[in-house]
Motif scaffolding. Sequence first.
Motif, mmCIF file in Angstrom:
data_model
loop_
_atom_site.group_PDB
_atom_site.id
_atom_site.type_symbol
_atom_site.label_atom_id
_atom_site.label_comp_id
_atom_site.label_asym_id
_atom_site.label_seq_id
_atom_site.Cartn_x
_atom_site.Cartn_y
_atom_site.Cartn_z
ATOM 1 N N GLY A 75 0.751 -1.233 0.044
ATOM 2 C CA GLY A 75 0.032 0.024 0.095
ATOM 3 C C GLY A 75 0.748 1.250 -0.157
ATOM 4 O O GLY A 75 1.648 1.740 -0.837
ATOM 5 N N GLY A 107 -6.323 -0.395 2.342
ATOM 6 C CA GLY A 107 -6.024 -1.987 2.302
ATOM 7 C C GLY A 107 -5.029 -2.117 3.442
ATOM 8 O O GLY A 107 -5.273 -3.143 4.406
ATOM 9 N N GLY A 129 6.770 3.680 11.779
ATOM 10 C CA GLY A 129 5.760 3.858 12.985
ATOM 11 C C GLY A 129 6.170 2.937 14.301
ATOM 12 O O GLY A 129 7.249 2.472 14.530
ATOM 13 N N GLU A 151 5.604 -5.542 15.145
ATOM 14 C CA GLU A 151 4.372 -5.065 14.594
ATOM 15 C C GLU A 151 4.581 -4.947 12.999
ATOM 16 O O GLU A 151 4.043 -5.195 12.181
ATOM 17 C CB GLU A 151 3.789 -4.000 15.091
ATOM 18 C CG GLU A 151 2.763 -3.137 14.441
ATOM 19 C CD GLU A 151 2.007 -2.042 15.131
ATOM 20 O OE1 GLU A 151 2.132 -1.842 16.229
ATOM 21 O OE2 GLU A 151 1.392 -1.250 14.256
#
Length: 302
Positions: free
Chosen positions: A65, A132, A224, A295
């Motif tokens: 994405g 998405g 992030g 993550e």
Amino acid sequence: MKQQLLDTLEQIAGKENIHPNEPMSRHTTFRVGGPADVLVTPEAEKLAAVTGACREAGEPYYIVGNGSNLLVGDGGIRGVVILTRDGMDEISADGVRITAGAGALLSRTASLAASHALTGMEFAAGIPGTIGGAVVMNAGAYGGEMRDIIETVTVLDETGVQHVLSVEELELGYRTSCILKKHYIVTQAVLKLAAGEEQAIRARMKELATQRAEKQPLEYPSAGSTFKRPEGYFAGKLIMDAGLRGYRVGGAQVSQKHCGFVVNTGNATAQDVRTLIADVSAEVDRQFQVKLEPEIKMLGEF
Ligand SMILES: Cc1cc2nc3c(=O)[nH]c(=O)nc-3n(C[C@H](O)[C@H](O)[C@H](O)COP(=O)(O)OP(=O)(O)OC[C@H]3O[C@@H](n4cnc5c(N)ncnc54)[C@H](O)[C@@H]3O)c2cc1C
């Protein structure tokens, strides 16, 4: 990569949407990652034909994405990368519902929601992903998550068949869904919001953006929060308490501003980032017996 597949992809998606040997550092917010054999930016209607051609040629394909939760290896990606952000990004509003293509950025979608005085998506305005990627990750922030606003999601399965999934069928949990497990591709989502007041919605978005800028190292490339929140703890606090604030491997560093972020200080390789993640996990485990789980998703050859 066989020339025949490149030719077929060109016929399907158009020459301007085919990018051989494309550096993935251009398509990840970490700004690292070697070249994809070929990167394709198809329009939504062409997606099934693109994946069908890859399957027929026996070539793997991967969906990207905005690359804001991705670490791509320095050796790049063997196969076809399908980038949704450039050709699958239509958004429309109808009453309290917003229909958004998989490649639509959350920021643009949230802004459209605000201009239609629709509330519920403010939490997502500052998350730098696509619809998405946000469905796949059940992205969330400031007490909201995608699960709260998704009504249905349209996916293509591994054989190119389309399904419309309800929120229950998506098996959304903390930064997870069934999409990757089932090898689905998200093509579109319908979000159900509520009638609100544009001024209040924009004010809340601004307030959250300010909070983000104060706490997060937005001045450096990153993906992030690097680690998931372990049950009962905060990853950033554990890393800080382990004495790892500012810890470096090559050009990768535990952010000085927010220890939950690994940042690229300018010349990091994917290997630097991966080694740093492994070192941090091992040290936190050694000191506190807590296992940190990344993550971010890793893709390609390291
Ligand atoms: C500065 C910064 C702040 C962030 N803050 C937050 C935050 O507050 N909350 C949060 O949850 N996340 C946050 N993130 C992480 C990231 O933005 C989210 O996880 C986002 O949802 C990822 O979307 P993307 O389009 O970039 O996905 P990508 O990184 O491109 O992909 C992520 C995964 O989803 C898959 N994927 C992407 N699109 C599709 C599709 N259409 N179909 C099937 N699979 C797909 C990819 O293959 C990959 O496995 C932050 C990142 C950064 C850099």
